[in-house]
Every structure is written in C-alpha cells, then in structure tokens.
Write an enzyme that holds these catalytic residues in place. Structure first.
Site, PDB file in Angstrom:
ATOM      1  N   ASN A 106       0.865  -1.174   0.000  1.00 41.38           N
ATOM      2  CA  ASN A 106       0.000   0.000   0.000  1.00 41.38           C
ATOM      3  C   ASN A 106       0.904   1.228   0.000  1.00 41.38           C
ATOM      4  O   ASN A 106       1.476   1.575   1.025  1.00 41.38           O
ATOM      5  CB  ASN A 106      -0.881  -0.051   1.261  1.00 41.38           C
ATOM      6  CG  ASN A 106      -1.704   1.208   1.442  1.00 41.38           C
ATOM      7  OD1 ASN A 106      -1.806   2.034   0.538  1.00 41.38           O
ATOM      8  ND2 ASN A 106      -2.294   1.356   2.621  1.00 41.38           N
ATOM      9  N   LYS A 133       0.076   4.199  -0.245  1.00 36.14           N
ATOM     10  CA  LYS A 133      -0.612   5.367   0.347  1.00 36.14           C
ATOM     11  C   LYS A 133      -0.416   6.590  -0.566  1.00 36.14           C
ATOM     12  O   LYS A 133      -0.339   6.438  -1.788  1.00 36.14           O
ATOM     13  CB  LYS A 133      -0.119   5.610   1.774  1.00 36.14           C
ATOM     14  CG  LYS A 133      -0.216   4.339   2.629  1.00 36.14           C
ATOM     15  CD  LYS A 133      -0.032   4.566   4.092  1.00 36.14           C
ATOM     16  CE  LYS A 133      -0.182   3.243   4.821  1.00 36.14           C
ATOM     17  NZ  LYS A 133      -0.081   3.367   6.266  1.00 36.14           N
ATOM     18  N   HIS A 165      -9.476   1.107   4.808  1.00 30.50           N
ATOM     19  CA  HIS A 165      -8.213   1.344   5.520  1.00 30.50           C
ATOM     20  C   HIS A 165      -8.473   2.289   6.700  1.00 30.50           C
ATOM     21  O   HIS A 165      -9.287   3.209   6.587  1.00 30.50           O
ATOM     22  CB  HIS A 165      -7.175   1.938   4.565  1.00 30.50           C
ATOM     23  CG  HIS A 165      -5.807   1.924   5.162  1.00 30.50           C
ATOM     24  ND1 HIS A 165      -5.399   2.870   6.063  1.00 30.50           N
ATOM     25  CD2 HIS A 165      -4.784   1.038   5.038  1.00 30.50           C
ATOM     26  CE1 HIS A 165      -4.157   2.573   6.459  1.00 30.50           C
ATOM     27  NE2 HIS A 165      -3.769   1.463   5.853  1.00 30.50           N
ATOM     28  N   GLU A 191      -6.916   4.721   7.759  1.00 31.99           N
ATOM     29  CA  GLU A 191      -6.714   6.145   7.437  1.00 31.99           C
ATOM     30  C   GLU A 191      -7.957   6.712   6.763  1.00 31.99           C
ATOM     31  O   GLU A 191      -8.315   7.873   6.966  1.00 31.99           O
ATOM     32  CB  GLU A 191      -5.455   6.309   6.571  1.00 31.99           C
ATOM     33  CG  GLU A 191      -4.197   6.076   7.420  1.00 31.99           C
ATOM     34  CD  GLU A 191      -3.021   5.496   6.678  1.00 31.99           C
ATOM     35  OE1 GLU A 191      -2.992   5.549   5.438  1.00 31.99           O
ATOM     36  OE2 GLU A 191      -2.118   4.968   7.357  1.00 31.99           O
ATOM     37  N   GLU A 232      -5.271  -4.830  10.588  1.00 33.85           N
ATOM     38  CA  GLU A 232      -4.231  -3.835  10.858  1.00 33.85           C
ATOM     39  C   GLU A 232      -4.553  -3.085  12.147  1.00 33.85           C
ATOM     40  O   GLU A 232      -5.356  -2.133  12.126  1.00 33.85           O
ATOM     41  CB  GLU A 232      -4.163  -2.829   9.709  1.00 33.85           C
ATOM     42  CG  GLU A 232      -3.888  -3.467   8.360  1.00 33.85           C
ATOM     43  CD  GLU A 232      -3.332  -2.466   7.364  1.00 33.85           C
ATOM     44  OE1 GLU A 232      -2.228  -2.703   6.858  1.00 33.85           O
ATOM     45  OE2 GLU A 232      -3.989  -1.443   7.117  1.00 33.85           O
ATOM     46  N   GLY A 278       2.492   2.414  10.765  1.00 32.46           N
ATOM     47  CA  GLY A 278       3.413   3.519  10.549  1.00 32.46           C
ATOM     48  C   GLY A 278       4.114   3.994  11.814  1.00 32.46           C
ATOM     49  O   GLY A 278       4.750   5.040  11.827  1.00 32.46           O
ATOM     50  N   SER A 290       3.453  -1.870  10.391  1.00 34.39           N
ATOM     51  CA  SER A 290       4.917  -1.940  10.543  1.00 34.39           C
ATOM     52  C   SER A 290       5.483  -3.318  10.213  1.00 34.39           C
ATOM     53  O   SER A 290       6.457  -3.757  10.829  1.00 34.39           O
ATOM     54  CB  SER A 290       5.335  -1.497  11.952  1.00 34.39           C
ATOM     55  OG  SER A 290       4.904  -0.165  12.188  1.00 34.39           O
TER      56      SER A 290
HETATM   57  P1  PGA Z   1       2.880   0.391   7.592  1.00 28.43           P
HETATM   58  O1  PGA Z   1       1.415   0.559   6.949  1.00 28.43           O
HETATM   59  O2  PGA Z   1       3.433  -0.913   7.070  1.00 28.43           O
HETATM   60  O3  PGA Z   1       3.650   1.588   7.136  1.00 28.43           O
HETATM   61  O4  PGA Z   1       2.681   0.342   9.080  1.00 28.43           O
HETATM   62  C1  PGA Z   1       0.559  -0.530   6.777  1.00 28.43           C
HETATM   63  C2  PGA Z   1      -0.768  -0.081   6.237  1.00 28.43           C
HETATM   64  O5  PGA Z   1      -1.307   0.919   6.732  1.00 28.43           O
HETATM   65  O6  PGA Z   1      -1.338  -0.685   5.292  1.00 28.43           O
END
Ligand code: PGA
Length: 254
Positions: free
Chosen positions: A9, A11, A98, A100, A170, A176, A216
């Site tokens: 992803n 983003k 997601h 976010e 997640e 992140g 992460s």
């Molecule tokens: P990250 O993001 O690996 O940077 O923690 C994962 C995600 O939000 O899909």
C-alpha cells in the site's frame, strides 16, 4: 490451500514518474517469479495506469490494486473513481476500509460494505481492512471490536470464490509507528476473524479467505507472522516504498 499474499500500500506516496520507477525496480527484483505467493501493488490513483503499463511491458509477476473506490457506476460524484474505471486500466484488487480512510475521511462500515459489493460485482478483489485503535486494545476489547467490523463489512456479501475476497487485520496503533503487534497478537485476532467468517459463510469459504496482517510489517519480522495458522500474508505500507525491501518480504513468504 491458501496462497500467501504480500500487498503493498503506497498510500499517498510516489508521483507518476516515481511510481513507474518503483514498479519497474520491483519487476526487476522479482524477475524470477514469486512462486505461489500472490503479490499486489496498490499505488495512488494517478499512478495506476503507469504501473499497469510496467506490469504489461515487463511481464511483472504482480497484480495491480487501487487504494479506494466509490460504489456508484458513474455520474456526478466529483473526485471519485468507479469500479469499471479500475477494471478498464487493469486493476484487479482494491483496498477498502483502511483505517486512514475510516479516520481522516470518516468512512463507515456501511460504506465499506457497499464498496465491497460494487467491487465484487465488477470482478475486483477487495482487500478489506479492519483493526482496533489503541484504547480498545488497552481495554482488552480488540477481538470483539474487530469481529463487529467484520460482521458489518461482510453483511450480505456473496462469496462464490473465497480467493476473491481478502481481509487485512491492521491494529491502528501499529500502523506507521514502528510498533508491531506480536505474531501471537496477530494470530489471536486473525483466528477470531476466521471463526466469524466460518459462522457467516461456512467453514469451507472461511478456510479459503486470505487474512493479512498489517502494521509496521518489515523484511525482518514478516516471517514470524506468516508462521501463524491464520495469517496468510501482509499488507505493507512503509516497507513497500522501496523495491528491495518489498521484494525481500515477498521472498520471505515464498
Ligand atoms: P505500515 O502501513 O506498514 O507503514 O505500518 C501498513 C498499512 O497501513 O497498510
């Protein structure tokens, strides 16, 4: 029985030019194939066409996914993308729900459910995300929180082919932040998700649905998650932005 999946992803990262470069680098890293691992890259919408062209030209062993979709077919929905716009340029997967998008853009489970139905009607595989915030985890209510999301997000879905519906667990506190859940934390929730799917769709369907861990996930920790019975892969944010680290995660899954 379930092919593992590693999905990237990106983003809101990578311009069109940078996206083409990253996809091209990844195609080189993975030129020997990915075995039975299904690999998906999900660039920003404006990069999709460029990445599709790289996949085509380099016969790259990964599929194209979008990061969002709207559920209507077409019309006056400024700024949105319809499912057939995605299929038309070669996207076969789409991330929905997601954290976010749930957080910053106030997406609800009802909307996520509509998006899943619209995607599946167009033959696009949803990668439907779920996961609890820190306060819910600290209160020990994470399993029931995620089970509730799963029930709402899958309501009324008809899953004829379980390989065509993917879930990503997640935990929001791990996205992140550099803070990963332990493999046991991931298994606890992914196991509960599969049990819920079995109650809704029957064991056979539940056994065919891939459940990814995200938050992460990195080259040095992905193998630990994949050892767990109900973790079938990873949804990768930060570590998918470099061809070598993402390829290393694919190789760890092979
Ligand atoms: P990250 O993001 O690996 O940077 O923690 C994962 C995600 O939000 O899909």
């Amino acid at each position: 029985m379930r092919n593992r999946m590693i999905a990237g992803n990106w983003k809101m990262n990578k311009t069109y030019t940078e996206g083409v470069e990253l996809a091209s680098g990844l195609a080189d890293e993975l030129k020997d194939g990915t075995g039975s691992v299904d690999v998906v890259v999900c660039p920003p919408a404006v990069d999709l066409k460029g990445v599709a062209e790289v996949i085509d030209q380099k016969k790259a062993p990964f599929a194209l996914g979008a990061q969002n979709v709207y559920w209507e077919e077409h019309g006056a929905f400024t700024g949105e993308t319809a499912p057939d716009m995605l299929t038309n340029i070669g996207a076969t997967y789409c991330i929905i729900g997601h954290s976010e998008r749930r957080g910053y853009f106030h997406e609800t489970d009802e909307e996520i459910n509509k998006k899943a139905k619209a995607l599946m009607a167009h033959g696009i595989v949803p990668i439907s995300c779920c996961g609890e915030p820190l306060e819910v985890r600290e209160a020990g209510k994470h399993v029931e929180f995620v089970v509730d999301q799963i029930k709402k997000d899958t309501e009324g879905l008809e899953i004829a082919d379980p390989s065509k519906y993917v879930i990503a667990y997640e935990p929001i506190w791990a996205i992140g932040t550099g803070k990963t859940a332990t493999a046991d934390d991931a298994q606890e929730v992914c196991g509960a998700i599969r049990k819920t799917l079995a109650e809704i769709f029957g064991q056979k369907t539940a056994d065919g649905i891939r459940i990814l861990y995200g938050g992460s996930a990195k080259p040095n920790n992905v193998a630990g998650f994949l050892e767990k019975d109900d973790v079938d892969g990873a949804l990768v944010g930060g570590a998918s932005l470099k061809a070598d680290s993402f390829a290393a995660m694919v190789k760890a899954a092979m």
